[in-house]
Scaffold this motif. Structure first.
Motif, mmCIF file in Angstrom:
data_model
loop_
_atom_site.group_PDB
_atom_site.id
_atom_site.type_symbol
_atom_site.label_atom_id
_atom_site.label_comp_id
_atom_site.label_asym_id
_atom_site.label_seq_id
_atom_site.Cartn_x
_atom_site.Cartn_y
_atom_site.Cartn_z
ATOM 1 N N SER A 1 44.281 -16.088 61.289
ATOM 2 C CA SER A 1 45.482 -15.338 60.934
ATOM 3 C C SER A 1 45.317 -14.620 59.595
ATOM 4 O O SER A 1 45.719 -13.455 59.451
ATOM 5 N N GLU A 2 44.718 -15.295 58.610
ATOM 6 C CA GLU A 2 44.492 -14.639 57.327
ATOM 7 C C GLU A 2 43.555 -13.439 57.455
ATOM 8 O O GLU A 2 43.728 -12.418 56.794
ATOM 9 N N ILE A 3 42.564 -13.584 58.326
ATOM 10 C CA ILE A 3 41.607 -12.483 58.529
ATOM 11 C C ILE A 3 42.314 -11.281 59.140
ATOM 12 O O ILE A 3 42.085 -10.128 58.742
ATOM 13 N N LEU A 4 43.200 -11.536 60.097
ATOM 14 C CA LEU A 4 43.973 -10.432 60.678
ATOM 15 C C LEU A 4 44.899 -9.808 59.638
ATOM 16 O O LEU A 4 45.086 -8.587 59.617
ATOM 17 N N LYS A 5 45.473 -10.639 58.781
ATOM 18 C CA LYS A 5 46.349 -10.106 57.731
ATOM 19 C C LYS A 5 45.565 -9.183 56.804
ATOM 20 O O LYS A 5 46.068 -8.125 56.381
ATOM 21 N N GLU A 6 44.332 -9.579 56.480
ATOM 22 C CA GLU A 6 43.485 -8.722 55.650
ATOM 23 C C GLU A 6 43.195 -7.381 56.326
ATOM 24 O O GLU A 6 42.957 -6.376 55.652
ATOM 25 N N GLN A 7 43.230 -7.380 57.661
ATOM 26 C CA GLN A 7 42.988 -6.149 58.417
ATOM 27 C C GLN A 7 44.269 -5.343 58.628
ATOM 28 O O GLN A 7 44.268 -4.356 59.365
ATOM 29 N N GLY A 8 45.366 -5.768 57.985
ATOM 30 C CA GLY A 8 46.606 -5.005 58.052
ATOM 31 C C GLY A 8 47.577 -5.463 59.124
ATOM 32 O O GLY A 8 48.575 -4.776 59.382
ATOM 33 N N TYR A 9 47.334 -6.605 59.735
ATOM 34 C CA TYR A 9 48.220 -7.114 60.777
ATOM 35 C C TYR A 9 49.430 -7.831 60.160
ATOM 36 O O TYR A 9 49.307 -8.553 59.169
ATOM 37 N N TYR A 10 50.592 -7.619 60.759
ATOM 38 C CA TYR A 10 51.802 -8.355 60.423
ATOM 39 C C TYR A 10 51.814 -9.625 61.268
ATOM 40 O O TYR A 10 51.579 -9.581 62.480
ATOM 41 N N LEU A 11 52.093 -10.791 60.643
ATOM 42 C CA LEU A 11 51.969 -12.077 61.328
ATOM 43 C C LEU A 11 53.343 -12.670 61.638
ATOM 44 O O LEU A 11 54.168 -12.858 60.732
ATOM 45 N N LEU B 1 28.548 -24.903 59.258
ATOM 46 C CA LEU B 1 29.767 -24.201 58.871
ATOM 47 C C LEU B 1 29.418 -22.764 58.495
ATOM 48 O O LEU B 1 28.568 -22.522 57.643
ATOM 49 N N LYS B 2 30.076 -21.818 59.126
ATOM 50 C CA LYS B 2 29.792 -20.413 58.893
ATOM 51 C C LYS B 2 30.931 -19.759 58.109
ATOM 52 O O LYS B 2 32.090 -19.810 58.525
ATOM 53 N N VAL B 3 30.587 -19.182 56.988
ATOM 54 C CA VAL B 3 31.576 -18.469 56.186
ATOM 55 C C VAL B 3 31.991 -17.207 56.929
ATOM 56 O O VAL B 3 31.130 -16.402 57.315
ATOM 57 N N PRO B 4 33.295 -17.013 57.176
ATOM 58 C CA PRO B 4 33.722 -15.824 57.927
ATOM 59 C C PRO B 4 33.639 -14.558 57.090
ATOM 60 O O PRO B 4 34.229 -14.461 56.019
ATOM 61 N N HIS B 5 32.851 -13.601 57.574
ATOM 62 C CA HIS B 5 32.747 -12.290 56.924
ATOM 63 C C HIS B 5 33.277 -11.255 57.916
ATOM 64 O O HIS B 5 32.635 -10.957 58.928
ATOM 65 N N SER B 6 34.432 -10.710 57.628
ATOM 66 C CA SER B 6 35.079 -9.796 58.572
ATOM 67 C C SER B 6 34.729 -8.344 58.271
ATOM 68 O O SER B 6 34.356 -7.992 57.153
ATOM 69 N N LYS B 7 34.867 -7.537 59.302
ATOM 70 C CA LYS B 7 34.685 -6.090 59.164
ATOM 71 C C LYS B 7 35.797 -5.393 59.937
ATOM 72 O O LYS B 7 36.555 -6.034 60.682
ATOM 73 N N ALA B 8 35.932 -4.114 59.748
ATOM 74 C CA ALA B 8 37.003 -3.365 60.397
ATOM 75 C C ALA B 8 36.892 -3.492 61.914
ATOM 76 O O ALA B 8 35.792 -3.406 62.479
ATOM 77 N N PRO B 9 38.011 -3.755 62.597
ATOM 78 C CA PRO B 9 37.960 -3.956 64.056
ATOM 79 C C PRO B 9 37.566 -2.689 64.812
ATOM 80 O O PRO B 9 37.948 -1.584 64.441
ATOM 81 N N LYS B 10 36.776 -2.886 65.866
ATOM 82 C CA LYS B 10 36.439 -1.772 66.763
ATOM 83 C C LYS B 10 37.591 -1.495 67.717
ATOM 84 O O LYS B 10 37.793 -0.367 68.166
ATOM 85 N N ILE B 11 38.317 -2.563 68.055
ATOM 86 C CA ILE B 11 39.518 -2.441 68.883
ATOM 87 C C ILE B 11 40.700 -2.832 68.006
ATOM 88 O O ILE B 11 40.762 -3.947 67.511
ATOM 89 N N ARG B 12 41.614 -1.920 67.790
ATOM 90 C CA ARG B 12 42.766 -2.215 66.933
ATOM 91 C C ARG B 12 44.026 -2.196 67.801
ATOM 92 O O ARG B 12 44.713 -1.191 67.947
ATOM 93 N N LYS B 13 44.288 -3.342 68.409
ATOM 94 C CA LYS B 13 45.468 -3.478 69.258
ATOM 95 C C LYS B 13 46.356 -4.606 68.738
ATOM 96 O O LYS B 13 45.906 -5.491 68.010
ATOM 97 N N ASN B 14 47.608 -4.565 69.128
ATOM 98 C CA ASN B 14 48.519 -5.662 68.826
ATOM 99 C C ASN B 14 48.156 -6.869 69.670
ATOM 100 O O ASN B 14 47.600 -6.733 70.775
ATOM 101 N N ILE B 15 48.481 -8.057 69.168
ATOM 102 C CA ILE B 15 48.091 -9.291 69.842
ATOM 103 C C ILE B 15 49.331 -10.150 70.078
ATOM 104 O O ILE B 15 50.077 -10.444 69.137
#
Length: 487
Positions: free
Chosen positions: A245-255, A151-165
């Motif tokens: 989805s939570e990780i994207l929300k932390e990056q400023g994405y609207y869900l 099990l890998k704990v997710p550690h996120s960083k700022a996206p290199k590609i910031r596009k809508n999904i």
């Protein structure tokens, strides 16, 4: 074991003649009724779900009973009722026709009891019922020791590609449908998409074979055993883990999430709340927006995708970044549904499900075209994935085997030149993680891996390690995992 069980049961029927009291024969007939009912019920499960009775079946029934259109299963319910009536009549006739043997052959009567007990103990329904105790009383410490190394704990960083999904889940779709050698001209739109990364060797993980679990497995890179809405799993269920989805929300994405069926079905609304979605629409919300065409499960895909298009334009104009998750409905078992827009399509088959597959191909293909031809195309990536394979019960009618079929998983982006095909082994746990990896956010999340950089888990899809992690999902602690790593 089933063959042994049935054999012992048949032998016990012959030995029932030697029961020396009428009331014993009555008890025997009652037990015969229970046994045959068990056997028929388990056989039905095998036919429709490909599984013996067990916790998976109980969870499936419990989460799927609310919001499910009973009318679509009227034929099966009538057949089941007739079977139960037939079993009752058999037992009544057995009771009336067999006269107790007055010779009081206790040895043969004892053999009847022995064979009937063996028949019950070797019945698959009884064997799998023992699973319940193990699930509700898992050895948590032991299972943590087994699963934590993977099990890998997710550690996120700022996206290199910031596009809508725009993330499109296709209900019960199989990659087989895109194979022109198996189904010529069935999916001319989805089979010929370009500017994509196509992952051709993705399989479904155990216990993610219906919609809610498929969505959970994809979003979170792990599956779950507990039922939503029950005791401690209601308000804070799975908040101890982090999902895509939570990780994207932390990056400023609207869900945003939308499907044509009711959000109460399989407790989708709670799932979305747990996954931090901001906006969610189902059958009730869509009907509030105006008149829509309906099938037995909910709003038809043509109307749903029309609303999705308008919302895509709205979100593109109003939000800096967003995730728009959509779930189609046309190919829902058992026979699929045909949207009005598709009525005049030149269908290649008269099979109800294949017609629904072709309709979905047309509607989703046109929806993707609208996005890619719009002014927002260059700032949007589209993900195409099935929520789970075709249910086991439908495999015969459409000549595809859900046990062997691969999943659909594609990343569509104007920045991709042509088609990149990746045949690396992957699972449904890897899809959302790979999308995050494509954006440059992370490469590992729970059991999920970014297939663009990292190999998938080195286990078969039904490996016990996945089931063990599922049974202790609410006990998993990221702090414990990281402490073990640091030591």
């Amino acid at each position: 074991m089933t063959y042994i069980s049935v054999f012992c049961f048949i032998v016990s029927l012959f030995l029932a003649k030697f029961l020396h009291k009428k009331w014993l024969l009555g008890v025997a007939c009652a037990l015969c009724f229970v046994y045959i009912l068990f056997l028929v019920f388990d056989t039905i499960l095998l036919i429709y779900l490909g599984k013996h009775f067990g916790f998976y079946v109980v969870v499936f029934i419990k989460t799927s009973i609310i919001g499910a259109p009973i009318s679509t299963f009227a034929r099966e319910l009538i057949i089941l009722s007739c079977v139960v009536i037939g079993i009752v009549l058999f037992c009544v006739i057995l009771y009336q026709k067999i006269s107790p043997n007055l010779s009081k052959n206790f040895k043969l009567a004892f053999l009847f009891i022995l064979f009937l007990i063996i028949a019950f103990l070797t019945n698959p329904l009884y064997i799998n019922a023992k699973e319940f105790y193990e699930i509700y009383n898992p050895p948590v410490a032991k299972f943590k020791k087994i699963t934590y190394p993977y099990l890998k704990v997710p550690h996120s960083k700022a996206p290199k590609i910031r596009k809508n999904i725009v993330y499109i889940y296709l209900e019960s779709y199989n990659r087989d449908y895109l194979n022109s050698q198996v189904f010529p001209n069935l999916t001319p739109y989805l089979s010929n998409l370009d500017n994509k990364i196509d992952f051709t060797n993705i399989t479904q993980v155990v216990d993610t074979e219906f919609t809610l679990k498929g969505l959970f497995g994809s979003h979170c890179g792990i599956n779950y055993t507990y039922v939503f809405g029950k005791d401690k799993t209601d308000k804070n269920f799975s908040e101890n883990i982090k999902c895509g989805s939570e990780i994207l929300k932390e990056q400023g994405y609207y869900l945003y999430f939308m499907k044509g069926a009711d959000l109460e079905f399989q407790d989708t609304r709670n799932f979305l709340k747990h996954r931090k979605y901001d906006e969610m629409k189902g059958k009730t919300e869509l009907l509030q927006d105006g008149e829509k065409s309906l099938n037995a499960w909910g709003v038809n895909d043509d109307d749903m995708l029309e609303v999705a298009w308008n919302d895509f334009v709205r979100l593109s104009k109003e939000k800096d970044n967003f995730l728009q998750t959509l779930l189609t409905i046309s190919t829902h078992a058992p026979d699929g549904f045909l949207s009005k827009t598709c009525e005049n399509l030149p269908f290649v088959s008269q099979d109800g499900m294949l017609r629904a597959v072709q309709c979905t191909d047309y509607l989703v293909g046109k929806f993707i075209d609208k996005i890619r031809l719009s002014e927002f195309s260059k700032n949007t990536i589209i993900i195409l994935q099935n929520d789970h394979p075709l249910p086991y019960s439908n495999s015969g009618s459409v000549e595809t085997n859900p046990k062997n079929s691969k999943n659909i998983f594609m990343i569509l982006d104007d920045s991709i030149n042509g088609t990149i095909t990746i045949d690396k082994k992957g699972t449904s746990f890897d899809s959302f993680t790979t999308v995050l990896g494509y954006l440059g956010i992370l490469d590992e999340m729970n059991f999920g891996r970014n297939l663009l950089k990292v190999d998938s888990m080195p286990f078969e899809n039904n490996d016990e390690i996945y089931q063990k992690a599922s049974r202790i999902l609410t006990e998993i602690s990221y702090d414990e995992i990281e402490n073990k790593i640091s030591h």
